[in-house]
Design a protein around this motif. Structure first.
Motif, PDB file in Angstrom:
ATOM      1  N   TYR A 118       9.308   3.984  -2.417  1.00  0.00           N
ATOM      2  CA  TYR A 118       9.441   2.718  -1.799  1.00  0.00           C
ATOM      3  C   TYR A 118       9.989   2.179  -0.620  1.00  0.00           C
ATOM      4  O   TYR A 118       9.273   1.413   0.099  1.00  0.00           O
ATOM      5  CB  TYR A 118      10.399   2.023  -2.948  1.00  0.00           C
ATOM      6  CG  TYR A 118      10.084   2.024  -4.360  1.00  0.00           C
ATOM      7  CD1 TYR A 118       8.819   2.339  -4.579  1.00  0.00           C
ATOM      8  CD2 TYR A 118      10.926   2.037  -5.303  1.00  0.00           C
ATOM      9  CE1 TYR A 118       8.403   2.572  -5.988  1.00  0.00           C
ATOM     10  CE2 TYR A 118      10.715   2.110  -6.738  1.00  0.00           C
ATOM     11  CZ  TYR A 118       9.465   2.399  -7.211  1.00  0.00           C
ATOM     12  OH  TYR A 118       9.070   2.477  -8.279  1.00  0.00           O
ATOM     13  N   VAL A 123       5.261   2.527 -14.413  1.00  0.00           N
ATOM     14  CA  VAL A 123       4.539   3.838 -15.080  1.00  0.00           C
ATOM     15  C   VAL A 123       5.222   4.565 -16.369  1.00  0.00           C
ATOM     16  O   VAL A 123       4.636   5.030 -17.161  1.00  0.00           O
ATOM     17  CB  VAL A 123       4.564   5.088 -14.156  1.00  0.00           C
ATOM     18  CG1 VAL A 123       3.634   4.489 -12.750  1.00  0.00           C
ATOM     19  CG2 VAL A 123       5.943   5.443 -13.542  1.00  0.00           C
ATOM     20  N   CYS A 137       1.783  -2.652 -10.979  1.00  0.00           N
ATOM     21  CA  CYS A 137       1.355  -1.408 -10.673  1.00  0.00           C
ATOM     22  C   CYS A 137       1.810  -0.398 -11.760  1.00  0.00           C
ATOM     23  O   CYS A 137       2.963  -0.437 -12.158  1.00  0.00           O
ATOM     24  CB  CYS A 137       1.765  -0.930  -9.440  1.00  0.00           C
ATOM     25  SG  CYS A 137       1.542  -2.023  -8.034  1.00  0.00           S
ATOM     26  N   SER A 138       0.808   0.490 -12.156  1.00  0.00           N
ATOM     27  CA  SER A 138       1.275   1.657 -13.289  1.00  0.00           C
ATOM     28  C   SER A 138       0.282   2.572 -12.972  1.00  0.00           C
ATOM     29  O   SER A 138      -0.614   2.676 -12.018  1.00  0.00           O
ATOM     30  CB  SER A 138       1.179   0.977 -14.438  1.00  0.00           C
ATOM     31  OG  SER A 138       1.721   1.926 -15.346  1.00  0.00           O
ATOM     32  N   THR A 147       5.648  -4.675  -9.161  1.00  0.00           N
ATOM     33  CA  THR A 147       6.377  -3.673  -9.992  1.00  0.00           C
ATOM     34  C   THR A 147       5.770  -2.477 -10.294  1.00  0.00           C
ATOM     35  O   THR A 147       4.604  -2.332 -10.084  1.00  0.00           O
ATOM     36  CB  THR A 147       6.229  -4.697 -11.659  1.00  0.00           C
ATOM     37  OG1 THR A 147       4.926  -4.439 -12.144  1.00  0.00           O
ATOM     38  CG2 THR A 147       6.840  -5.735 -11.586  1.00  0.00           C
ATOM     39  N   ASP A 148       6.749  -1.512 -10.618  1.00  0.00           N
ATOM     40  CA  ASP A 148       6.330  -0.040 -11.033  1.00  0.00           C
ATOM     41  C   ASP A 148       6.610   0.152 -12.253  1.00  0.00           C
ATOM     42  O   ASP A 148       7.717   0.343 -12.675  1.00  0.00           O
ATOM     43  CB  ASP A 148       7.069   0.961  -9.919  1.00  0.00           C
ATOM     44  CG  ASP A 148       6.567   2.305 -10.317  1.00  0.00           C
ATOM     45  OD1 ASP A 148       5.786   2.592 -11.225  1.00  0.00           O
ATOM     46  OD2 ASP A 148       6.905   3.299  -9.406  1.00  0.00           O
ATOM     47  N   CYS A 166      11.338  -1.401 -10.550  1.00  0.00           N
ATOM     48  CA  CYS A 166      10.747  -0.275 -11.112  1.00  0.00           C
ATOM     49  C   CYS A 166      11.564  -0.420 -12.511  1.00  0.00           C
ATOM     50  O   CYS A 166      12.663  -0.154 -12.725  1.00  0.00           O
ATOM     51  CB  CYS A 166      11.406   0.824 -10.309  1.00  0.00           C
ATOM     52  SG  CYS A 166      10.826   2.623 -11.039  1.00  0.00           S
ATOM     53  N   SER A 188      -0.433   5.617  -8.938  1.00  0.00           N
ATOM     54  CA  SER A 188       0.321   4.591  -8.720  1.00  0.00           C
ATOM     55  C   SER A 188       1.141   4.532  -7.433  1.00  0.00           C
ATOM     56  O   SER A 188       1.589   3.374  -6.952  1.00  0.00           O
ATOM     57  CB  SER A 188       1.710   4.414 -10.034  1.00  0.00           C
ATOM     58  OG  SER A 188       2.468   5.541  -9.799  1.00  0.00           O
ATOM     59  N   THR A 189       1.150   5.675  -6.843  1.00  0.00           N
ATOM     60  CA  THR A 189       1.512   5.869  -5.619  1.00  0.00           C
ATOM     61  C   THR A 189       0.708   5.012  -4.509  1.00  0.00           C
ATOM     62  O   THR A 189       1.168   4.156  -3.601  1.00  0.00           O
ATOM     63  CB  THR A 189       1.489   7.406  -5.033  1.00  0.00           C
ATOM     64  OG1 THR A 189       2.389   8.063  -5.915  1.00  0.00           O
ATOM     65  CG2 THR A 189       2.003   7.463  -3.521  1.00  0.00           C
ATOM     66  N   MET A 238       1.151   1.470  -5.384  1.00  0.00           N
ATOM     67  CA  MET A 238       2.229   0.663  -4.762  1.00  0.00           C
ATOM     68  C   MET A 238       2.045   0.513  -3.014  1.00  0.00           C
ATOM     69  O   MET A 238       2.436  -0.750  -2.565  1.00  0.00           O
ATOM     70  CB  MET A 238       3.413   1.344  -4.843  1.00  0.00           C
ATOM     71  CG  MET A 238       3.991   1.668  -6.343  1.00  0.00           C
ATOM     72  SD  MET A 238       4.554  -0.018  -7.042  1.00  0.00           S
ATOM     73  CE  MET A 238       6.220  -0.309  -5.958  1.00  0.00           C
TER      74      MET A 238
END
Length: 390
Positions: A124, A200, A227-228, A197-198, A166, A96-97, A100
């Protein structure tokens, strides 16, 4: 010689990863960097063993292996409440890094503004700066870490290109309510802003709270870049399998960014991870139960020691208040904690834009015996602090 790029002038290396190195140096129980010390599900490990012998071992296509995207589409369509097209609405990333970073580069041009809630996962701000964007920080107010709508709209009035959300939150464990998400959605629509969006920790949420996918809100899919990753859900943080879900017109751009960042995620790991993507509801119910037990054990131990904290609603982090130790240098405090108490933590200041030095973050994604050992060591924290070993 000519000077190097100035992109990184305003941030350091990752303090989270630095604290892992410090924990290792002092043989501390590492509750800083958020990875488990227990194995992934045995079904996934068995699939990995088979893949090691039978492949694939070469590149998959850039956007992700076809069968992986199809399995991911089937799972996320169910949980997001919308049919996700595996061919046009998904790109698989290296964690996910990367997701993003790719999302930021997809959306933002140099000079664009991006809203970031504070506290925030440390990447971020760096993502915004590396992409040439200007972060606009909006505070989440402790202890509940809620936002003030007027403060948020003030940031939106500066015509940002995107807002980063997040949920559940790292580092606070906050789970945004439907009402809060609706406020953000209305502002995003009013000011024509993308939402990155994050998510995870989407499956690590504690009763009575629930995770609501931002893209599932009315009219939000078209402006949301979701994003995940598989890292937290299946305890495979080292596999670096992430993804972006978004409308086709956004994915078309994200694919190009991803292609030139990393080419593609690891083909054999995608193959093995399909097993996890096909788990039924019982797996996610058990996951919540497991982490609820770990949270309850850890918080009970903190209560017994007398360390004040904010109860996490999701994810597996807890913010602890160290005000009684009267230090304005939480990084030095965390180094002392690793060396003299034997527990690794992350200084809260790394997550805040504001001048916050009285909070540290611990995580509880560990075996029960590991958590008990950490709590046993923390029980001596005041004695060791008062012995002037600081």
């Amino acid at each position: 010689m000519q000077p190097l790029s100035n992109r990184t002038n305003n941030f350091t290396d990752s303090v989270i990863r630095r604290m892992t190195r410090i924990s290792n140096q002092f043989n501390a129980v590492n509750l800083s960097q958020g990875f488990p010390d227990f194995d992934p599900p045995k079904e996934i490990l068995k699939a990995l063993e088979q893949t090691a012998h039978h492949g694939p071992h070469q590149y998959s296509i850039t956007s992700g292996a076809q069968n992986f995207r199809e399995a991911l589409s089937q799972k996320q369509s169910k949980y997001m409440g919308r049919k996700i097209d595996p061919d046009s609405e998904i790109v698989v990333t290296c964690g996910s890094t990367e997701a993003m970073m790719a999302a930021m580069l997809t959306v933002a041009n140099p000079g664009d503004k991006v809203i970031v809630f504070s506290p925030f996962y440390e990447n971020y701000g760096a993502d915004a700066i590396l992409s040439g964007a200007i972060p606009l920080y909006v505070p989440l107010h402790p202890p509940a870490f809620n936002f003030n709508t007027d403060e948020l709209e003030t940031a939106f009035k500066q015509n940002p290109k995107a807002i980063i959300l997040c949920n559940p939150s790292n580092p606070t464990g906050k789970v945004f309510t439907r009402d809060e998400l609706t406020i953000i959605a209305n502002l995003a629509e009013k000011y024509d802003t993308y939402v990155i969006t994050d998510e995870v920790y989407e499956h690590i949420v504690y009763e009575p709270y629930e995770h609501i996918y931002f893209a599932s809100l009315p009219n939000m899919f078209e402006r949301t870049i979701s994003c995940s990753s598989l890292s937290k859900t299946y305890s495979i943080t080292g596999w670096r399998l992430g993804y972006i879900i978004a409308p086709a017109r956004i994915i078309d751009v994200a694919k190009k960014v991803h292609d030139f960042l990393t080419v593609g995620a690891a083909a054999p790991l995608q193959e093995a991870a399909i097993t996890g993507l096909k788990f039924g509801d019982d797996y996610y119910t058990a996951l919540r139960k497991t982490y609820t037990q770990k949270r309850d054990l850890f918080l009970k131990g903190l209560n017994n020691i007398g360390l004040p904290y904010t109860t996490p609603q999701g994810a597996y982090y807890v913010m602890i208040d160290i005000s009684e130790y009267k230090t304005d240098d939480d990084l030095t405090f965390c180094t002392w904690l690793a060396e003299h108490v034997g527990v690794g933590a992350v200084p809260g200041s790394t997550f805040f834009r504001e001048n916050v030095n009285h909070l540290i973050r611990l995580h509880f994604a560990k075996k029960e015996e590991t958590l008990n050992e950490a709590l046993n060591r923390l029980s001596d924290i005041r004695k060791k602090w008062n012995s002037n070993s600081y």
